[in-house]
Design a protein around this motif. Structure first.
Motif, PDB file in Angstrom:
ATOM      1  N   GLN A   1       0.733  -1.341  -0.005  1.00 41.88           N
ATOM      2  CA  GLN A   1       0.188   0.090   0.133  1.00 41.88           C
ATOM      3  C   GLN A   1       0.930   1.018  -0.064  1.00 41.88           C
ATOM      4  OE1 GLN A   1      -2.906   0.203   3.299  1.00 41.88           O
ATOM      5  NE2 GLN A   1      -3.028   2.473   3.028  1.00 41.88           N
ATOM      6  N   THR A   2       1.850   1.335   0.615  1.00 43.94           N
ATOM      7  CA  THR A   2       2.731   2.248   0.853  1.00 43.94           C
ATOM      8  C   THR A   2       3.387   2.658  -0.458  1.00 43.94           C
ATOM      9  OG1 THR A   2       3.330   1.949   3.237  1.00 43.94           O
ATOM     10  CG2 THR A   2       4.731   3.407   2.105  1.00 43.94           C
ATOM     11  N   ARG A   3       3.982   1.596  -0.880  1.00 46.60           N
ATOM     12  CA  ARG A   3       4.391   1.819  -2.472  1.00 46.60           C
ATOM     13  C   ARG A   3       3.566   2.237  -3.397  1.00 46.60           C
ATOM     14  NH1 ARG A   3       8.046  -3.740  -3.166  1.00 46.60           N
ATOM     15  NH2 ARG A   3       9.754  -3.214  -1.708  1.00 46.60           N
ATOM     16  N   VAL A   4       2.383   1.776  -3.405  1.00 38.58           N
ATOM     17  CA  VAL A   4       1.491   2.465  -4.416  1.00 38.58           C
ATOM     18  C   VAL A   4       1.066   3.683  -4.159  1.00 38.58           C
ATOM     19  CG1 VAL A   4      -0.860   2.419  -5.060  1.00 38.58           C
ATOM     20  CG2 VAL A   4       0.500   0.261  -4.797  1.00 38.58           C
TER      21      VAL A   4
ATOM     22  N   ASN B   1       3.109   6.070  -2.731  1.00 35.71           N
ATOM     23  CA  ASN B   1       4.199   6.813  -3.062  1.00 35.71           C
ATOM     24  C   ASN B   1       4.419   6.855  -4.659  1.00 35.71           C
ATOM     25  OD1 ASN B   1       6.755   8.010  -2.889  1.00 35.71           O
ATOM     26  ND2 ASN B   1       7.769   6.281  -2.477  1.00 35.71           N
ATOM     27  N   ALA B   2       4.044   5.931  -5.341  1.00 36.04           N
ATOM     28  CA  ALA B   2       3.888   6.029  -6.784  1.00 36.04           C
ATOM     29  C   ALA B   2       2.912   6.916  -7.175  1.00 36.04           C
ATOM     30  CB  ALA B   2       3.865   4.480  -7.503  1.00 36.04           C
ATOM     31  N   PHE B   3       1.814   6.793  -6.756  1.00 32.92           N
ATOM     32  CA  PHE B   3       0.786   7.863  -7.096  1.00 32.92           C
ATOM     33  C   PHE B   3       1.421   9.264  -6.717  1.00 32.92           C
ATOM     34  CE2 PHE B   3      -2.278   4.715  -7.927  1.00 32.92           C
ATOM     35  CZ  PHE B   3      -2.672   4.986  -8.951  1.00 32.92           C
ATOM     36  N   PHE B   4       1.847   9.458  -5.774  1.00 30.44           N
ATOM     37  CA  PHE B   4       2.419  10.854  -5.172  1.00 30.44           C
ATOM     38  C   PHE B   4       3.591  11.445  -6.309  1.00 30.44           C
ATOM     39  CE2 PHE B   4       5.766  13.396  -3.449  1.00 30.44           C
ATOM     40  CZ  PHE B   4       5.213  14.426  -2.888  1.00 30.44           C
TER      41      PHE B   4
END
Length: 71
Positions: free
Chosen positions: A18-21, A23-26
């Motif tokens: 969830q954190t990686r996703v 971060n990717a959207f940010f």
């Protein structure tokens, strides 16, 4: 959570994904923008694909090459 420990809890719950996703959207929104500009469905698909390729290339260029050092 206290019995497992924070690291084990995160791994068991999939928290790191969830954190990686997020971060990717940010990164996507801060570099590319928070909306698509194309008007047609096909144009939006192409625009999103190109934006992702640009971000992936930028990430690739910024990532150092590493290799194992044998003893």
């Amino acid at each position: 959570m206290e019995r497992l420990g924070r690291r084990h809890w995160k791994k068991a719950s999939g928290y790191h994904r969830q954190t990686r996703v997020e971060n990717a959207f940010f990164r996507y929104k801060s570099i590319i923008g928070d909306r698509l500009r194309a008007r047609s469905r096909g144009g939006r698909a192409v625009e999103a694909c190109l934006a992702c390729r640009v971000l992936n290339r930028m990430t690739e260029l910024g990532r150092p090459e590493s290799s194992a050092i044998s003893r």
